[in-house]
Enzyme design. Sequence first.
Site, mmCIF file in Angstrom:
data_model
loop_
_atom_site.group_PDB
_atom_site.id
_atom_site.type_symbol
_atom_site.label_atom_id
_atom_site.label_comp_id
_atom_site.label_asym_id
_atom_site.label_seq_id
_atom_site.Cartn_x
_atom_site.Cartn_y
_atom_site.Cartn_z
ATOM 1 N N ASN A 181 0.658 -1.084 0.063
ATOM 2 C CA ASN A 181 -0.088 -0.096 0.080
ATOM 3 C C ASN A 181 0.883 1.173 -0.122
ATOM 4 O O ASN A 181 1.994 1.195 0.571
ATOM 5 C CB ASN A 181 -1.192 0.096 1.093
ATOM 6 C CG ASN A 181 -0.486 -0.221 2.499
ATOM 7 O OD1 ASN A 181 0.390 -0.650 2.727
ATOM 8 N ND2 ASN A 181 -1.106 0.554 3.391
ATOM 9 N N ILE A 182 0.325 2.378 -0.782
ATOM 10 C CA ILE A 182 1.146 3.529 -0.853
ATOM 11 C C ILE A 182 -0.057 4.660 -0.550
ATOM 12 O O ILE A 182 -0.639 4.889 -1.300
ATOM 13 C CB ILE A 182 1.715 3.821 -2.294
ATOM 14 C CG1 ILE A 182 2.474 2.316 -2.679
ATOM 15 C CG2 ILE A 182 2.563 5.074 -2.333
ATOM 16 C CD1 ILE A 182 2.813 2.483 -4.140
ATOM 17 N N GLU A 183 0.354 5.193 0.707
ATOM 18 C CA GLU A 183 -0.505 6.399 1.011
ATOM 19 C C GLU A 183 0.026 7.730 0.769
ATOM 20 O O GLU A 183 0.813 7.850 0.127
ATOM 21 C CB GLU A 183 -0.655 6.247 2.760
ATOM 22 C CG GLU A 183 -1.389 4.767 3.006
ATOM 23 C CD GLU A 183 -1.593 4.713 4.524
ATOM 24 O OE1 GLU A 183 -1.098 5.874 5.268
ATOM 25 O OE2 GLU A 183 -2.473 3.710 4.797
ATOM 26 N N CYS B 12 -4.277 0.613 -2.282
ATOM 27 C CA CYS B 12 -4.127 -0.654 -1.698
ATOM 28 C C CYS B 12 -2.949 -1.644 -2.235
ATOM 29 O O CYS B 12 -2.693 -1.333 -3.555
ATOM 30 C CB CYS B 12 -5.268 -1.380 -1.813
ATOM 31 S SG CYS B 12 -6.732 -0.536 -0.842
ATOM 32 N N GLU C 272 -3.016 -4.595 -2.944
ATOM 33 C CA GLU C 272 -3.677 -5.401 -4.057
ATOM 34 C C GLU C 272 -3.558 -4.951 -5.436
ATOM 35 O O GLU C 272 -3.241 -5.462 -6.400
ATOM 36 C CB GLU C 272 -5.157 -6.084 -3.471
ATOM 37 C CG GLU C 272 -4.876 -7.096 -2.395
ATOM 38 C CD GLU C 272 -5.240 -5.883 -1.001
ATOM 39 O OE1 GLU C 272 -4.816 -4.941 -1.219
ATOM 40 O OE2 GLU C 272 -5.761 -6.427 -0.062
ATOM 41 N N CYS D 168 -10.280 -5.208 0.236
ATOM 42 C CA CYS D 168 -11.326 -4.242 0.205
ATOM 43 C C CYS D 168 -12.204 -4.317 -0.833
ATOM 44 O O CYS D 168 -11.877 -4.916 -1.984
ATOM 45 C CB CYS D 168 -10.708 -2.805 0.299
ATOM 46 S SG CYS D 168 -10.234 -2.026 -1.043
ATOM 47 N N CYS E 159 -10.746 -3.194 -4.432
ATOM 48 C CA CYS E 159 -9.754 -4.322 -4.742
ATOM 49 C C CYS E 159 -10.436 -5.418 -5.312
ATOM 50 O O CYS E 159 -9.990 -6.212 -6.314
ATOM 51 C CB CYS E 159 -8.731 -4.679 -3.782
ATOM 52 S SG CYS E 159 -7.500 -3.243 -3.352
HETATM 53 N N1 THU Z 1 -5.462 -1.354 2.388
HETATM 54 C C1 THU Z 1 -4.574 -2.139 1.689
HETATM 55 O O1 THU Z 1 -3.712 -2.035 1.071
HETATM 56 N N2 THU Z 1 -5.476 -3.543 1.291
HETATM 57 C C2 THU Z 1 -6.655 -3.713 1.844
HETATM 58 O O2 THU Z 1 -7.261 -4.953 1.442
HETATM 59 C C3 THU Z 1 -7.316 -2.960 2.806
HETATM 60 C C4 THU Z 1 -6.513 -1.569 3.116
HETATM 61 C C5 THU Z 1 -4.704 -0.091 2.663
HETATM 62 C C6 THU Z 1 -5.133 0.962 2.430
HETATM 63 C C7 THU Z 1 -4.419 2.057 3.544
HETATM 64 O O3 THU Z 1 -3.075 2.344 2.916
HETATM 65 C C8 THU Z 1 -4.541 0.974 4.687
HETATM 66 O O4 THU Z 1 -4.448 -0.235 4.169
HETATM 67 C C9 THU Z 1 -5.588 1.598 5.535
HETATM 68 O O5 THU Z 1 -6.834 1.300 5.084
#
Ligand code: THU
Length: 134
Positions: free
Chosen positions: A43-45, A54, A56, A87, A90
């Site tokens: 994941n890259i915020e 996300c 995935e 999620c 995804c």
């Molecule tokens: N996130 C994912 O990378 N995959 C998921 O299936 C659920 C959520 C990440 C998104 C965000 O960076 C952090 O988790 C919190 O939601």
Amino acid sequence: MINKDELLGMAVKARDNAYAPYSHFRVGAAILAGNGKVYTGCNIENSSYGASVCAERVALFKAVSEGEKEFLAIAIATDTEKPVMPCGICRQALSEFALNLKIYAINIDGKVKETSLNELLPDAFTKEDLESVK
Ligand code: THU
């Protein structure tokens, strides 16, 4: 062909690269293409939270951008109490390419949960729906 444990191991390793300074929720993913190649993601915020992505989808989009269109399985690694499922966004993104994708999730203690996209996203909206306009 890589096995389930190896794919999970790659997701665990990909989790190290998670960029999650806001949620501190670290996720790694590894997607297995039909030809046996594996693409990883984390994941890259973003400071503009809605621009975050996300793990995935990073793995999926890396693969598709390299020409892959068939997928067999995805592994997802989190630091959580229980293995975590992808999620909704995804699930939809993955469904474009593999409605019966196998899904393996692993938590911080190495506990694994296994399911399939069919189970997580039954009766998905697909390109066939787009083509069925009367
Ligand atoms: N996130 C994912 O990378 N995959 C998921 O299936 C659920 C959520 C990440 C998104 C965000 O960076 C952090 O988790 C919190 O939601």
